[in-house]
Structures are given as C-alpha cells and as structure tokens.
Design a protein around this motif. Structure first.
Motif, PDB file in Angstrom:
ATOM      1  N   UNK A 102       0.700  -1.252   0.028  1.00 49.31           N
ATOM      2  CA  UNK A 102       0.045   0.104  -0.004  1.00 49.31           C
ATOM      3  C   UNK A 102       0.869   1.354   0.003  1.00 49.31           C
ATOM      4  N   UNK A 103       0.366   2.402  -0.654  1.00 52.01           N
ATOM      5  CA  UNK A 103       0.972   3.643  -0.657  1.00 52.01           C
ATOM      6  C   UNK A 103      -0.229   4.692  -0.177  1.00 52.01           C
ATOM      7  N   UNK A 104       0.352   5.374   0.980  1.00 50.47           N
ATOM      8  CA  UNK A 104      -0.509   6.065   1.621  1.00 50.47           C
ATOM      9  C   UNK A 104      -0.105   7.429   2.019  1.00 50.47           C
ATOM     10  N   UNK A 105      -0.872   8.402   1.939  1.00 50.97           N
ATOM     11  CA  UNK A 105      -0.648  10.060   2.280  1.00 50.97           C
ATOM     12  C   UNK A 105      -1.315  10.181   3.577  1.00 50.97           C
ATOM     13  N   UNK A 106      -0.493  10.507   4.499  1.00 52.09           N
ATOM     14  CA  UNK A 106      -1.343  10.624   6.097  1.00 52.09           C
ATOM     15  C   UNK A 106      -0.320  11.608   6.577  1.00 52.09           C
ATOM     16  N   UNK A 107      -0.703  11.989   7.861  1.00 53.06           N
ATOM     17  CA  UNK A 107       0.072  12.991   8.690  1.00 53.06           C
ATOM     18  C   UNK A 107       1.061  12.269   9.313  1.00 53.06           C
ATOM     19  N   UNK A 108       0.776  10.947  10.114  1.00 56.62           N
ATOM     20  CA  UNK A 108       1.952  10.517  10.801  1.00 56.62           C
ATOM     21  C   UNK A 108       1.923   8.799  10.432  1.00 56.62           C
ATOM     22  N   UNK A 109       2.787   8.011  10.966  1.00 58.96           N
ATOM     23  CA  UNK A 109       2.899   6.601  10.500  1.00 58.96           C
ATOM     24  C   UNK A 109       1.581   6.143  11.233  1.00 58.96           C
ATOM     25  N   UNK A 110       1.189   6.510  12.503  1.00 61.50           N
ATOM     26  CA  UNK A 110       0.183   5.511  12.791  1.00 61.50           C
ATOM     27  C   UNK A 110      -1.217   5.856  12.109  1.00 61.50           C
ATOM     28  N   UNK A 111      -1.363   7.034  11.812  1.00 62.64           N
ATOM     29  CA  UNK A 111      -2.594   7.391  10.867  1.00 62.64           C
ATOM     30  C   UNK A 111      -2.487   6.430   9.462  1.00 62.64           C
ATOM     31  N   UNK A 112      -1.261   6.432   9.075  1.00 61.57           N
ATOM     32  CA  UNK A 112      -1.191   5.606   7.824  1.00 61.57           C
ATOM     33  C   UNK A 112      -1.666   4.222   7.870  1.00 61.57           C
ATOM     34  N   UNK A 113      -1.175   3.679   8.961  1.00 56.92           N
ATOM     35  CA  UNK A 113      -1.417   2.136   9.603  1.00 56.92           C
ATOM     36  C   UNK A 113      -2.833   2.076   9.575  1.00 56.92           C
ATOM     37  N   UNK A 114      -3.620   3.288  10.184  1.00 57.81           N
ATOM     38  CA  UNK A 114      -4.932   3.059  10.480  1.00 57.81           C
ATOM     39  C   UNK A 114      -5.778   2.830   9.199  1.00 57.81           C
ATOM     40  N   UNK A 115      -5.331   4.052   8.233  1.00 57.54           N
ATOM     41  CA  UNK A 115      -5.851   3.967   6.880  1.00 57.54           C
ATOM     42  C   UNK A 115      -5.528   2.646   6.050  1.00 57.54           C
ATOM     43  N   UNK A 116      -4.354   2.025   6.127  1.00 61.52           N
ATOM     44  CA  UNK A 116      -3.933   0.866   5.627  1.00 61.52           C
ATOM     45  C   UNK A 116      -5.011  -0.107   6.070  1.00 61.52           C
ATOM     46  N   UNK A 117      -5.084  -0.331   7.433  1.00 62.60           N
ATOM     47  CA  UNK A 117      -5.888  -1.404   8.062  1.00 62.60           C
ATOM     48  C   UNK A 117      -7.220  -1.193   7.518  1.00 62.60           C
ATOM     49  N   UNK A 118      -8.005   0.074   7.469  1.00 64.87           N
ATOM     50  CA  UNK A 118      -9.352   0.391   7.310  1.00 64.87           C
ATOM     51  C   UNK A 118      -9.431  -0.270   5.619  1.00 64.87           C
ATOM     52  N   UNK A 119      -8.694   0.178   4.806  1.00 62.97           N
ATOM     53  CA  UNK A 119      -8.566  -0.302   3.287  1.00 62.97           C
ATOM     54  C   UNK A 119      -8.513  -1.776   3.301  1.00 62.97           C
ATOM     55  N   UNK A 120      -7.784  -2.432   3.952  1.00 61.27           N
ATOM     56  CA  UNK A 120      -7.618  -3.809   3.666  1.00 61.27           C
ATOM     57  C   UNK A 120      -8.555  -4.579   4.379  1.00 61.27           C
ATOM     58  N   UNK A 121      -9.298  -4.107   5.307  1.00 59.13           N
ATOM     59  CA  UNK A 121     -10.725  -4.874   6.099  1.00 59.13           C
ATOM     60  C   UNK A 121     -11.749  -4.642   5.727  1.00 59.13           C
ATOM     61  N   UNK A 122     -12.016  -3.375   5.220  1.00 56.03           N
ATOM     62  CA  UNK A 122     -13.317  -2.915   4.648  1.00 56.03           C
ATOM     63  C   UNK A 122     -13.230  -3.451   3.094  1.00 56.03           C
ATOM     64  N   UNK A 123     -14.576  -3.444   2.544  1.00 55.56           N
ATOM     65  CA  UNK A 123     -14.705  -3.855   1.237  1.00 55.56           C
ATOM     66  C   UNK A 123     -13.728  -4.460   0.341  1.00 55.56           C
ATOM     67  N   UNK A 124     -12.443  -3.940   0.342  1.00 58.49           N
ATOM     68  CA  UNK A 124     -11.438  -4.069  -0.602  1.00 58.49           C
ATOM     69  C   UNK A 124     -10.383  -4.890   0.139  1.00 58.49           C
ATOM     70  N   UNK A 125     -10.128  -6.185  -0.531  1.00 52.01           N
ATOM     71  CA  UNK A 125      -9.040  -6.698   0.174  1.00 52.01           C
ATOM     72  C   UNK A 125      -7.744  -6.696  -0.417  1.00 52.01           C
ATOM     73  N   UNK A 126      -6.723  -6.521   0.301  1.00 48.90           N
ATOM     74  CA  UNK A 126      -5.334  -6.206  -0.356  1.00 48.90           C
ATOM     75  C   UNK A 126      -4.411  -7.614  -0.071  1.00 48.90           C
ATOM     76  N   UNK A 127      -3.934  -8.062  -0.946  1.00 45.97           N
ATOM     77  CA  UNK A 127      -3.156  -9.217  -1.028  1.00 45.97           C
ATOM     78  C   UNK A 127      -1.614  -8.927  -1.222  1.00 45.97           C
ATOM     79  N   UNK A 128      -0.795  -9.494  -0.400  1.00 46.52           N
ATOM     80  CA  UNK A 128       0.741  -9.041  -0.868  1.00 46.52           C
ATOM     81  C   UNK A 128       1.064  -9.557  -2.179  1.00 46.52           C
ATOM     82  N   UNK A 129       1.599  -8.459  -2.876  1.00 44.72           N
ATOM     83  CA  UNK A 129       1.723  -8.700  -4.453  1.00 44.72           C
ATOM     84  C   UNK A 129       0.988  -8.172  -5.144  1.00 44.72           C
ATOM     85  N   UNK A 130      -0.102  -7.511  -4.666  1.00 44.66           N
ATOM     86  CA  UNK A 130      -0.882  -6.612  -5.403  1.00 44.66           C
ATOM     87  C   UNK A 130      -0.088  -5.174  -5.583  1.00 44.66           C
ATOM     88  N   UNK A 131      -0.293  -4.687  -6.561  1.00 41.34           N
ATOM     89  CA  UNK A 131       0.241  -3.110  -6.618  1.00 41.34           C
ATOM     90  C   UNK A 131      -0.585  -2.298  -6.109  1.00 41.34           C
TER      91      UNK A 131
END
Length: 160
Positions: A102-131
C-alpha cells in the motif's frame, strides 16, 4: 502530509501488526548521524560505504589544502543519506522478501497504518503482491494524452 509505503512480511495476512511503514521523506537523524542511522536500519553495505567515505572525509579535513573538499564530502554524505536513506531501506525490505502492499498519504505513521488497515479490512481486500493503484490524476507511463498537462517531478507543466 507525507507519503508512507506499507510493507508486509512474506506470507503474512493483510493487515498485519508486523507490517513495516516507511515514510518517503527527508530523514533528519540520517543527516545528523549517517552511519549510526544506516546501522540502526540494518543497511550494512550502505553503512560500510558511508564509513569509508566518512574516513576519507576525515583524512581530507586534517590536510589544510584539502579542508574544504573534505568538508564538502562529509556534508554531501550526510545529505545523500538523509534524502535517499528511506528509499534504501525500502529496497532492502524488498530484497529480504517483503512486499509493498500500500501507498498512503497521511500526517504520521500511526494514521497511515490505520488507513491501511481500514482499506484492507473494509470491502476491498489487499493481497501481498498486488500493486496499489495510483491516484486518478497520477501520470501513467506511456499513457499520455493531449488533455494531460503533465508534470516535471512535483511541478505541473502547461504544454502549448
């Protein structure tokens, strides 16, 4: 806001608490202490090269005729390490088998991980290897059209 690269361990579920988040920005600690920063981030080859250049810089500074070139070499070593060190860390993670998920634009690393977790767990699944898909206005290589003004780096360019 900064861009953050999210890397997943090989075979780890996404999102994973063990994911590594690397900020794509200037590293002030790498500017102040280049070799220590490289060693702390387990960049052994880069640290060895930095040690050799630092030793050469120190030897040049002790010679009055080579003081300014030696000082310039030391400052250049710090500047390059600070500007490119995080990219070297990301490349080292890829060499070790980690995958950028994942590539995320955020204010800090914690917010970036929260955004990533939200993207990965909500409707869209992210699989390692997907760009990750770039933003809609991000220029695609080889896909320029007449309506696209284009950019040089981060600077928009108007073409006539």
């Amino acid at each position: 806001m900064s861009c953050y690269l999210v890397f997943a361990r090989p075979g780890a579920p996404v999102p994973d608490e063990g994911s590594v988040i690397v900020a794509d920005r200037f590293a002030p600690w790498a500017f102040a202490f280049p070799m220590l920063w490289l060693l702390f981030n387990r960049l052994w080859i880069e640290a060895a090269i930095a040690f050799a250049l630092s030793l050469a810089s120190t030897m040049m500074i002790t010679n009055p005729a080579l003081f300014w070139p030696g000082l310039a070499l030391g400052v250049a070593l710090s500047a390059v390490t600070a500007m490119e060190g995080r990219n070297w860390r990301a490349a080292a993670l890829v060499r070790r088998g980690w995958q950028m998920i994942d590539l995320i634009e955020a204010d800090d690393a914690d917010a970036a991980f929260e955004i990533h977790a939200l993207r990965a767990s909500g409707g869209k699944t992210v699989v390692p290897g997907d760009r990750p898909t770039p933003p809609r206005n991000f220029p695609q290589p080889g896909r320029a059209d007449e309506s696209d003004a284009g950019t040089i780096g981060l600077v928009p360019v108007q073409r006539s």
